[in-house]
Write a protein that holds these residues in place. Structure first.
Motif, PDB file in Angstrom:
ATOM      1  N   GLU A 306       1.145   0.427   2.380  1.00 55.30           N
ATOM      2  CA  GLU A 306       0.214   1.213   2.896  1.00 55.30           C
ATOM      3  C   GLU A 306       1.152   2.178   4.607  1.00 55.30           C
ATOM      4  N   ASP A 308      -0.320   4.001   7.150  1.00 55.03           N
ATOM      5  CA  ASP A 308      -0.628   4.587   7.438  1.00 55.03           C
ATOM      6  C   ASP A 308       0.277   3.970   9.547  1.00 55.03           C
ATOM      7  N   GLY A 309       0.750   3.433   9.688  1.00 56.02           N
ATOM      8  CA  GLY A 309       1.160   3.194  10.525  1.00 56.02           C
ATOM      9  C   GLY A 309       2.237   4.099  11.821  1.00 56.02           C
ATOM     10  N   GLY A 312      -0.060   9.962  11.605  1.00 57.79           N
ATOM     11  CA  GLY A 312      -1.953  10.831  11.088  1.00 57.79           C
ATOM     12  C   GLY A 312      -1.069  11.583   9.623  1.00 57.79           C
ATOM     13  N   PHE A 314       0.514  10.099   7.504  1.00 57.66           N
ATOM     14  CA  PHE A 314       0.948   9.017   6.795  1.00 57.66           C
ATOM     15  C   PHE A 314      -0.026   9.237   5.988  1.00 57.66           C
ATOM     16  N   GLU A 315      -1.578   9.295   7.328  1.00 59.74           N
ATOM     17  CA  GLU A 315      -2.878   8.014   6.990  1.00 59.74           C
ATOM     18  C   GLU A 315      -3.742   8.155   5.918  1.00 59.74           C
ATOM     19  N   GLY A 316      -3.244   6.830   5.020  1.00 63.19           N
ATOM     20  CA  GLY A 316      -4.358   6.482   3.283  1.00 63.19           C
ATOM     21  C   GLY A 316      -2.715   6.790   2.418  1.00 63.19           C
ATOM     22  N   GLN A 317      -2.000   7.323   3.205  1.00 61.52           N
ATOM     23  CA  GLN A 317      -0.858   6.866   1.851  1.00 61.52           C
ATOM     24  C   GLN A 317      -0.475   5.805   1.678  1.00 61.52           C
ATOM     25  N   GLN A 358      -1.846  11.929  -2.309  1.00 59.05           N
ATOM     26  CA  GLN A 358      -2.892  12.322  -1.515  1.00 59.05           C
ATOM     27  C   GLN A 358      -2.707  13.162  -0.183  1.00 59.05           C
TER      28      GLN A 358
END
Length: 479
Positions: A306, A308-309, A312, A314-317, A358
């Motif tokens: 994931e 997310d870290g 923004g 890459f959120e959900g990627q 995504q």
């Protein structure tokens, strides 16, 4: 309260009925007693009627009776009988289902039409025509074809055992001379049982004919794959993707949670074949008799990260990477008849990476190794090097009005033998495909694609490479 009022009224009536003239001093006293009892009954009746309009549990007022004006009744009023105790209704004990009631039936069908825009749909004897080992309807004859017609029976027969049975009703066979195909034959695809080793079902052992865990795209169901066909390079490791054997899979709960989230989001997953897989198979191929004592050894690993870290954007990627390895000895079929008496080395390693769309995504695989390949110079099959893979880009565009759209582009390259073909012919593939998948409803999918192909035909009797431009279409219905 209603029950108590009714009991009181009934008691008053009973007192009136059991009174006798002998108990009254004279007729006047008897008449007075009757009038007083009538008044009491009327008051109780009015109170009962008023109580019907009150809220449940609210006590209806009982009219007071002047004890001084009412003569003592000669017969004592009987105490109101206690309401019978409520008898609890026993809850129905759920009946456990029989194993055959836990099975489900599902499937899908794919119908295609391929049209040549230009190219080598025909060629003189000895020269390659534009053909694909994945789709026999790419030919100069054209027409509609059923690429797949699958029916799956699956379910949990117990807490620890699950079965899976899949057949294809759109398989084809050749006649004895090998010159004419017969369509619409039923072929066994999968027949296996999963035995779960723990209650969380993280560990399982699979027995039977199933997919060989080599290559991410190879394990992905054709009902879920974006492109019309698998790539030559990855599929050449295990044509038809299956074999008979035993394989164990392990899926950590943390990985399963990521895959569940992606699946809920509508991503095209490869299917849960475990984050890690290790198995042994016959190694000769789908529905083919084993020809030697050796077993094909296969190992597979994949892991989703994931992102997310990273911020923004890459959120959900999710980025999934992994690899696979295979060691095998295989004996191809011969043009002269029968199967080769020589077992050829069939070993390779592969890498894969997927950035789930995504909305933008990229997917790539590559493998290297060696396997059987027909050598024109020696006019015989030899063990030779092979390599190839593909790079694919896609974009998810869900809409509320016309359904989900997913445009894609893929380039593939392969140089090496095709062990599933007679005499293990050499493939030399370079292909670019540009298409879009449209899913107006979950039960229906359309794919429209343009393909620019440059291929060597999978026939060692034909040399060179053919080129062409095609329009390819497919409709798939799920059930």
């Amino acid at each position: 309260m209603t029950l108590r009022l009714r009991l009181a009224a009934g008691t008053a009536l009973a007192t009136l009925m059991i009174s006798t003239p002998a108990q009254a001093q004279d007729n006047a006293a008897l008449q007075r007693q009757i009038d007083e009892l009538k008044a009491q009954v009327q008051a109780l009746t009015a109170a009962l009627a008023a109580n019907k309009g009150t809220q449940p549990g609210a006590a209806a007022p009982v009219p007071a009776v002047d004890a001084a004006s009412a003569p003592a009744a000669p017969v004592a009023l009987a105490a109101a009988p206690a309401a019978p105790a409520a008898v609890p209704v026993s809850a129905d004990v759920p009946k456990s289902k029989a194993w055959y009631e836990k099975l489900s039936l599902r499937g899908y069908t794919q119908m295609r039409y391929n049209g040549f825009l230009s190219g080598d749909d025909t060629a003189p004897a000895g020269e390659s025509r534009l053909r694909s080992p994945h789709d026999s309807s790419i030919s100069d004859r054209g027409g509609f074809s059923l690429r797949r017609a699958r029916l799956v029976l699956q379910g949990d027969v117990s807490d620890r055992v699950s079965l899976y049975l899949q057949s294809d009703f759109a398989s084809a066979v050749n006649n004895q001379a090998g010159s004419e195909r017969r369509e619409g034959f039923v072929q066994l695809r999968d027949a296996y049982a999963d035995v779960f080793l723990d209650k969380d079902k993280n560990w399982r052992v699979r027995f039977g004919q199933s997919k060989v865990p080599f290559g991410w795209e190879n394990m992905q169901s054709s009902s879920n794959r974006l492109t019309l066909d698998r790539s030559d390079a990855i599929n050449s490791a295990v044509p038809s993707e299956r074999d008979l054997g035993i394989v164990t899979y392990y899926t950590p709960s943390s990985v399963q949670q990521i895959w569940d989230r992606l699946g809920h989001d509508g991503q095209k997953l490869f299917g849960n074949y475990g984050a890690f897989g290790l198995g042994v198979f016959n190694g000769q191929g789908t529905n083919r008799t084993e020809q030697n004592r050796g077993l094909m050894k296969v190992a597979f690993a994949t892991w989703p990260f994931e992102l997310d870290g990273l911020g923004g954007a890459f959120e959900g990627q999710v980025l999934e990477i992994g690899g696979s390895a295979m060691m095998n000895d295989v004996q191809p079929e011969l043009r002269s008849g029968g199967v080769s008496t020589i077992a050829y080395d069939d070993d390779r390693v592969g890498l894969h990476a997927i950035l789930y769309p995504q909305p933008f995504g990229i997917q790539a695989e590559w493998n290297w190794g060696k396997g059987p390949e027909y050598d024109l110079a020696s006019q015989s099959i030899e063990t030779k090097n092979l390599s190839g893979g593909y790079v694919q880009m896609m974009y998810r565009l869900p809409t509320e009005t016309i359904g989900a759209l997913m445009p894609y582009a893929r380039w593939q390259h392969y140089r090496g033998g095709w062990k599933a073909g007679t005499n293990a012919p050499r493939l030399e593939t370079d292909e670019f495909e540009l298409g879009v998948e449209w899913q107006p409803w979950k039960a229906l999918e359309f794919t429209f694609a343009y393909a620019r192909m440059k291929r060597a035909e999978a026939d060692e009797r034909r040399t060179g490479r053919a080129e062409g431009n095609l329009i390819r279409t497919q409709v798939q219905w799920n059930y």
